[in-house]
Design a protein around this motif. Structure first.
Motif, PDB file in Angstrom:
ATOM      1  N   LYS A  18      -2.040   8.750  -7.428  1.00 16.52           N
ATOM      2  CA  LYS A  18      -3.241   9.605  -7.530  1.00 16.52           C
ATOM      3  C   LYS A  18      -3.832   9.880  -6.136  1.00 16.52           C
ATOM      4  O   LYS A  18      -4.122  11.025  -5.786  1.00 16.52           O
ATOM      5  CB  LYS A  18      -4.266   8.895  -8.423  1.00 16.52           C
ATOM      6  CG  LYS A  18      -5.626   9.579  -8.524  1.00 16.52           C
ATOM      7  CD  LYS A  18      -6.502   8.833  -9.518  1.00 16.52           C
ATOM      8  CE  LYS A  18      -7.921   9.382  -9.507  1.00 16.52           C
ATOM      9  NZ  LYS A  18      -8.615   9.162  -8.248  1.00 16.52           N
ATOM     10  N   ASN A  19      -3.959   8.810  -5.340  1.00 14.82           N
ATOM     11  CA  ASN A  19      -4.556   9.000  -4.006  1.00 14.82           C
ATOM     12  C   ASN A  19      -3.654   9.855  -3.113  1.00 14.82           C
ATOM     13  O   ASN A  19      -4.135  10.709  -2.361  1.00 14.82           O
ATOM     14  CB  ASN A  19      -4.789   7.642  -3.348  1.00 14.82           C
ATOM     15  CG  ASN A  19      -6.027   6.958  -3.876  1.00 14.82           C
ATOM     16  OD1 ASN A  19      -6.547   7.336  -4.936  1.00 14.82           O
ATOM     17  ND2 ASN A  19      -6.511   5.959  -3.165  1.00 14.82           N
ATOM     18  N   ILE A  20      -2.358   9.595  -3.168  1.00 11.27           N
ATOM     19  CA  ILE A  20      -1.442  10.364  -2.329  1.00 11.27           C
ATOM     20  C   ILE A  20      -1.437  11.834  -2.745  1.00 11.27           C
ATOM     21  O   ILE A  20      -1.392  12.746  -1.892  1.00 11.27           O
ATOM     22  CB  ILE A  20      -0.017   9.776  -2.407  1.00 11.27           C
ATOM     23  CG1 ILE A  20      -0.015   8.354  -1.853  1.00 11.27           C
ATOM     24  CG2 ILE A  20       0.967  10.645  -1.635  1.00 11.27           C
ATOM     25  CD1 ILE A  20      -0.440   8.222  -0.411  1.00 11.27           C
ATOM     26  N   ALA A  21      -1.514  12.069  -4.062  1.00 11.45           N
ATOM     27  CA  ALA A  21      -1.574  13.459  -4.537  1.00 11.45           C
ATOM     28  C   ALA A  21      -2.823  14.156  -4.023  1.00 11.45           C
ATOM     29  O   ALA A  21      -2.788  15.341  -3.615  1.00 11.45           O
ATOM     30  CB  ALA A  21      -1.524  13.482  -6.063  1.00 11.45           C
ATOM     31  N   GLU A  22      -3.950  13.456  -4.023  1.00 13.13           N
ATOM     32  CA  GLU A  22      -5.196  14.032  -3.507  1.00 13.13           C
ATOM     33  C   GLU A  22      -5.094  14.305  -1.997  1.00 13.13           C
ATOM     34  O   GLU A  22      -5.635  15.291  -1.500  1.00 13.13           O
ATOM     35  CB  GLU A  22      -6.362  13.104  -3.805  1.00 13.13           C
ATOM     36  CG  GLU A  22      -6.698  13.021  -5.284  1.00 13.13           C
ATOM     37  CD  GLU A  22      -7.821  12.038  -5.560  1.00 13.13           C
ATOM     38  OE1 GLU A  22      -8.126  11.802  -6.734  1.00 13.13           O
ATOM     39  OE2 GLU A  22      -8.393  11.498  -4.581  1.00 13.13           O
ATOM     40  N   VAL A  23      -4.416  13.426  -1.307  1.00 12.88           N
ATOM     41  CA  VAL A  23      -4.239  13.644   0.134  1.00 12.88           C
ATOM     42  C   VAL A  23      -3.361  14.867   0.386  1.00 12.88           C
ATOM     43  O   VAL A  23      -3.678  15.743   1.216  1.00 12.88           O
ATOM     44  CB  VAL A  23      -3.621  12.395   0.793  1.00 12.88           C
ATOM     45  CG1 VAL A  23      -3.192  12.687   2.222  1.00 12.88           C
ATOM     46  CG2 VAL A  23      -4.616  11.247   0.775  1.00 12.88           C
ATOM     47  N   LEU A  24      -2.242  14.928  -0.328  1.00 14.05           N
ATOM     48  CA  LEU A  24      -1.295  16.030  -0.112  1.00 14.05           C
ATOM     49  C   LEU A  24      -1.855  17.377  -0.568  1.00 14.05           C
ATOM     50  O   LEU A  24      -1.335  18.435  -0.179  1.00 14.05           O
ATOM     51  CB  LEU A  24       0.018  15.748  -0.846  1.00 14.05           C
ATOM     52  CG  LEU A  24       0.804  14.528  -0.325  1.00 14.05           C
ATOM     53  CD1 LEU A  24       2.057  14.296  -1.150  1.00 14.05           C
ATOM     54  CD2 LEU A  24       1.167  14.716   1.146  1.00 14.05           C
ATOM     55  N   ALA A  25      -2.921  17.362  -1.353  1.00 13.54           N
ATOM     56  CA  ALA A  25      -3.544  18.603  -1.776  1.00 13.54           C
ATOM     57  C   ALA A  25      -4.156  19.363  -0.597  1.00 13.54           C
ATOM     58  O   ALA A  25      -4.382  20.579  -0.653  1.00 13.54           O
ATOM     59  CB  ALA A  25      -4.623  18.316  -2.830  1.00 13.54           C
ATOM     60  N   HIS A  26      -4.447  18.633   0.493  1.00 14.03           N
ATOM     61  CA  HIS A  26      -5.033  19.271   1.683  1.00 14.03           C
ATOM     62  C   HIS A  26      -3.959  19.746   2.670  1.00 14.03           C
ATOM     63  O   HIS A  26      -4.296  20.239   3.745  1.00 14.03           O
ATOM     64  CB  HIS A  26      -5.938  18.259   2.419  1.00 14.03           C
ATOM     65  CG  HIS A  26      -7.096  17.807   1.603  1.00 14.03           C
ATOM     66  ND1 HIS A  26      -8.247  18.537   1.449  1.00 14.03           N
ATOM     67  CD2 HIS A  26      -7.278  16.675   0.882  1.00 14.03           C
ATOM     68  CE1 HIS A  26      -9.102  17.874   0.677  1.00 14.03           C
ATOM     69  NE2 HIS A  26      -8.538  16.734   0.318  1.00 14.03           N
ATOM     70  N   LYS A  27      -2.712  19.553   2.315  1.00 14.38           N
ATOM     71  CA  LYS A  27      -1.633  19.781   3.273  1.00 14.38           C
ATOM     72  C   LYS A  27      -1.579  21.212   3.785  1.00 14.38           C
ATOM     73  O   LYS A  27      -1.312  21.456   4.980  1.00 14.38           O
ATOM     74  CB  LYS A  27      -0.296  19.416   2.615  1.00 14.38           C
ATOM     75  CG  LYS A  27       0.904  19.522   3.527  1.00 14.38           C
ATOM     76  CD  LYS A  27       2.162  19.063   2.824  1.00 14.38           C
ATOM     77  CE  LYS A  27       3.366  19.153   3.746  1.00 14.38           C
ATOM     78  NZ  LYS A  27       4.603  18.706   3.052  1.00 14.38           N
ATOM     79  N   ASP A  28      -1.875  22.172   2.918  1.00 14.02           N
ATOM     80  CA  ASP A  28      -1.717  23.579   3.309  1.00 14.02           C
ATOM     81  C   ASP A  28      -3.014  24.203   3.812  1.00 14.02           C
ATOM     82  O   ASP A  28      -3.070  25.415   4.029  1.00 14.02           O
ATOM     83  CB  ASP A  28      -1.192  24.387   2.122  1.00 14.02           C
ATOM     84  CG  ASP A  28       0.198  23.931   1.701  1.00 14.02           C
ATOM     85  OD1 ASP A  28       0.967  23.533   2.607  1.00 14.02           O
ATOM     86  OD2 ASP A  28       0.499  23.945   0.496  1.00 14.02           O
TER      87      ASP A  28
END
Length: 547
Positions: free
Chosen positions: A150-160
């Motif tokens: 969950k946390n990693i998904a939230e982090v990767l949501a800012h990738k772009d």
């Protein structure tokens, strides 16, 4: 006596003497054989590319271009090992990952100050970056795989997001992806077990500041202070031993209450089953030959090289020089003193009570423990005599040689005395009858005739001086130091070096070939010196017989 019994006794005597010779040879083979076999390993062994690197760096001895090409080829094979370890560490080295996340956040803040951003954009970007960092740190410290996802998904949501494009903050997302990939393949409940096991694996592979490793320090690691830990396994036998430690994990377990612990071995790969590190325990054994490139090596420079890190690397050149110096100087004292004393006892002294006490004292001195002579040499030569002669009161070659001369003087006197006594009386009487003085008779007749026996005493004294350790402990030997420039400097010797390695901290266990090599070198040196004396005695004997 009956002729048959006499013949039987003669055969029995012949058989016993022959059997004693065979037994003596077997004992010599049993004692010297293993020692020579182990000692030869100091000169003849399988040298790896790490050995050639060490020779280049410490002794300036290598084909640099060929070695550079070889190192490049081995580094390419080793890179796979580095990647496996790094990939696994990304899942368990929480402290390092948290530190990396905080460092990214700080660097990103510094970058923002130099960008053309409004105060509102700066504040918003900083808050988002801090939120990403906090999410990552929460994921790093969790053992719940769902929370991590969950946390990693939230982090990767800012990738772009455009605010992070081309900035150091992009490393956030690489860190998050690598961590998730590693976390998916490890048992998070065994986090601490992985940390301990990984530390052992890294020490075996890359060494530490105290222990040498199989492959040596990684290319990006800082230089280590000790030469012994700056290289991987320089010998193929060392590499095989470290490989065994890598593949097999050992632990001591209690099988039964009150009984001694029992060592158990289990495949180390089982500790990392299902993780990114498990293939390492198959890859390293298969590719070890390509990673170290073993090659049969004749390291004859062992006899001339100096050593590094208390004989971990290098040879015994200074020890050979020191042993020869102490032996030669000691013989310069013991031979003339021994011969003159023996001549006095045979030619001049009467057979009275005083002479009998003197002979008894000489025989007693021959049985005194050598450590007593060492303490005597320290007290008399170093602390008493040298200051009164204007010399510095310190252990040195001269003090050690004088102490060894005193130690071997009884042997030299007894051997010379017996040799002089065996000279036929008619030789002396003939010389005296021709008008020669007693001194001239001794110098020109008795001494040459007794010379073969005197040389036997020289051989015995030579062996004793070269091989003694205790008398030079306090009077002239050092474990480390430069090559002596005069007889007033202390020196390294083969006997003291062997003793120092034997009592040293783990060194004899780590490099037994060097310890055995030093002992075999000492034995060989004594054999050579004795051979020279025996050849000299043989020539004198032939000359006396008129050949």
């Amino acid at each position: 006596m009956n002729l048959g019994v006499r013949r039987s006794l003669d055969r029995l005597f012949t058989g016993l003497t022959g059997a004693s010779i065979v037994l003596l040879m077997l004992v010599l083979i049993a004692v010297l054989g293993p020692m020579i076999y182990r000692g030869s390993g100091a000169v003849l062994f399988g040298g790896t590319v790490e050995f050639r690197k060490m020779q280049r760096d410490l002794f300036n001895r290598a084909d640099r271009d060929a070695l550079a090409a070889e190192i490049a080829e081995t580094d390419e094979v080793r890179q796979v090992v580095h990647e496996m370890v790094d990939r696994f560490k990304k899942g368990i080295d929480i402290a390092a990952m948290s530190s990396q996340a905080r460092e990214i956040n700080r660097e990103y803040g510094r970058e923002l100050r130099y960008r053309d951003a409004t105060p509102e954009e700066y504040t918003e970007s900083r808050e988002v970056a801090r939120a990403i960092r906090d999410k990552l740190e929460e994921a790093f410290g969790s053992q719940d795989i769902e929370l991590i996802r969950k946390n990693i998904a939230e982090v990767l949501a800012h990738k772009d997001e455009p605010r992070f494009k081309g900035t150091v903050a992009e490393r956030y997302f690489t860190l998050a992806t690598d961590f998730l990939d590693a976390a998916e393949h490890i048992d998070l409940s065994r986090y601490h077990d992985y940390l301990v096991a990984l530390d052992e694996v890294e020490v075996i592979l890359f060494g530490s500041i105290e222990h040498p490793g199989l492959l040596g320090p990684r290319p990006n690691q800082p230089a280590r202070p000790l030469a012994m830990t700056s290289y991987g396994a320089t010998r193929w036998d060392q590499a095989q031993s470290l490989l065994d430690r890598l593949v097999w994990a050992e632990k001591w377990v209690e099988k039964e209450p009150g009984q001694p612990l029992v060592k158990e071995r289990s495949p180390r790969a089982e500790l990392f089953h299902g993780t990114a590190l498990e293939p390492l325990f198959t890859y390293v054994p298969e590719q070890l030959d390509e990673m170290l490139r073993p090659r049969f090596t004749v390291y004859w420079q062992f006899f001339i090289d100096d050593n590094f890190d208390s004989h971990y690397f290098g040879g015994v050149g200074p020890e050979i020089i020191g042993t020869l110096l102490i032996t030669v100087v000691g013989m310069l004292f013991v031979v003339p003193l021994g011969v003159i004393s023996a001549a006095y006892l045979v030619e001049c002294a009467s057979d009275g009570p005083v002479m009998r006490i003197l002979r008894m004292s000489i025989n007693t001195l021959a049985g005194v423990p050598s450590i007593v002579f060492g303490l005597f040499g320290l007290a008399f030569f170093v602390l008493f005599l040298f200051p009164r002669l204007g010399f510095e009161p310190k252990p040195c070659i001269l003090a050690a040689s004088l102490t060894l001369a005193v130690l071997t003087l009884p042997v030299m006197i007894r051997a010379s005395e017996e040799a002089i006594r065996t000279v036929p009386r008619s030789y002396k009487e003939g010389s005296l009858a021709l008008g020669a003085s007693r001194f001239r008779t001794f110098v020109t007749v008795t001494f040459p005739a007794a010379l073969p026996g005197i040389l036997t005493g020289v051989i015995l004294s030579l062996s004793r001086i070269a091989g003694e350790t205790a008398p030079i402990l306090f009077t002239g030997a050092v474990s480390m130091g430069p090559v002596p420039k005069s007889i007033f400097d202390p020196t390294r010797t083969l006997s003291y070096g062997s003793y120092d390695m034997a009592v040293g901290d783990r060194l004899a266990m780590m490099v037994p070939h060097n310890q055995y090599g030093m002992v075999v070198t000492l034995i060989t040196l004594i054999l050579i010196l004795n051979a020279v004396a025996i050849v000299l005695r043989s020539r004198v004997f032939k000359k006396l017989k008129g050949h």
